[in-house]
Design a protein around this motif. Structure first.
Motif, PDB file in Angstrom:
ATOM      1  N   SER A 236       0.850  -1.185   0.000  1.00 25.10           N
ATOM      2  CA  SER A 236       0.000   0.000   0.000  1.00 25.10           C
ATOM      3  C   SER A 236       0.888   1.238   0.000  1.00 25.10           C
ATOM      4  CB  SER A 236      -0.914   0.027   1.236  1.00 25.10           C
ATOM      5  OG  SER A 236      -1.699  -1.134   1.313  1.00 25.10           O
ATOM      6  N   ASP A 253      -4.597   6.547  -2.496  1.00 26.18           N
ATOM      7  CA  ASP A 253      -3.896   5.404  -1.930  1.00 26.18           C
ATOM      8  C   ASP A 253      -4.193   4.179  -2.793  1.00 26.18           C
ATOM      9  OD1 ASP A 253      -2.919   6.904   0.130  1.00 26.18           O
ATOM     10  OD2 ASP A 253      -4.273   6.107   1.644  1.00 26.18           O
ATOM     11  N   VAL A 255      -3.727  -0.191  -3.177  1.00 25.39           N
ATOM     12  CA  VAL A 255      -3.447  -1.472  -2.538  1.00 25.39           C
ATOM     13  C   VAL A 255      -3.314  -2.504  -3.643  1.00 25.39           C
ATOM     14  CG1 VAL A 255      -4.294  -3.313  -1.037  1.00 25.39           C
ATOM     15  CG2 VAL A 255      -4.686  -0.918  -0.414  1.00 25.39           C
TER      16      VAL A 255
END
Length: 261
Positions: A236, A253, A255
């Motif tokens: 991440s 963000d 992931v």
């Protein structure tokens, strides 16, 4: 084919469309951004997330997002995925390490083109809820997808379900916008995750610290997946997404991880 991040490739479209921001006071939510462009000789106004309208104009959405606002998300996600996939050769469940991706919120095909640039042999089944997205991808990025479904992840038809099941995706990815009322809800992501094969890759991104209820729900959903061990071997980090129409930098963000076996 114009790749996200390749500003030179978008320059002719920038000159043709002559995109300009719509002036507004104060800080704009992403859902409220507007711009104008020259289309068939007339200057017209567009809402940033009115995909049906924008996709009808050749290369308008891509030029606005990847040229004018310098969006980097598809390129960066593709590069990070290539790096992580190469470092974990046992990640794919098949002996030949074939990557079969279900791309949700596929839109006009920018992420698919970035993925093919990094991983030429990847197979991608695109899925979006509107027909205009499929037509834009076929028109502006021919060959980006092995097939393209127009379907609702929260209400899949038998035909669409059969196509996804036949692919047996060992990768599910999203590089489109999330939240703001007209994007993929948590239930859609949950369905896409259910299609993913054990040990398959999951590629996800979301804007953190955003007050939009859908963004909050998506952050909670992905955090729960990580916390509960449903996604493992994950990475991440923060990446530059794009500029806003008033010039501010927007970061998301991401992931990237694997579905638990």
């Amino acid at each position: 084919m114009a790749l996200p991040g390749d500003l030179e490739a978008f320059q002719p479209h920038m000159e043709r469309l002559r995109i300009e921001p719509v002036a507004a006071e104060g800080t704009l939510r992403q859902a409220d951004e507007r711009f104008t462009a020259i289309v068939e000789g007339d200057r017209r106004q567009f809402e940033m997330h009115d995909y049906r309208t924008m996709y009808r104009v050749p290369m308008l959405y891509d030029t606005m997002l990847y040229g004018w606002l310098r969006c980097q998300t598809p390129r960066l996600l593709a590069q990070h995925f290539k790096r992580l996939q190469a470092a974990a050769p046992d990640a794919a469940p098949d002996a030949d390490n074939e990557i079969r991706m279900l791309e949700v919120g596929a839109g006009s095909g920018a992420f698919a083109s970035a993925l093919h640039h990094e991983l030429p042999a990847i197979r991608i089944l695109g899925l979006d809820i509107i027909e205009e997205a499929r037509l834009a991808a076929q028109r502006d990025r021919p060959g980006a997808y092995e097939a393209y479904l127009v379907a609702d992840l929260c209400n899949m038809s038998e035909e669409a379900e059969a196509r996804v099941t036949a692919l047996a995706p060992n990768c599910v990815g999203v590089a489109s916008a999330t939240g703001w009322g007209n994007h993929i809800p948590v239930a859609g992501f949950e369905q896409a995750f259910a299609y993913l094969q054990p040990k398959g890759w999951f590629i996800f991104h979301v804007k953190p610290n955003d007050p939009d209820p859908e963004c909050v729900a998506l952050v909670e959903w992905i955090e729960a997946k990580l916390r509960n061990g449903e996604i493992v071997d994950s990475e991440s980090d923060k990446i530059f997404h794009r500029y806003g129409v008033t010039g501010e930098e927007i970061y998301y963000d991401y992931v990237i991880g694997r579905k638990a076996a």
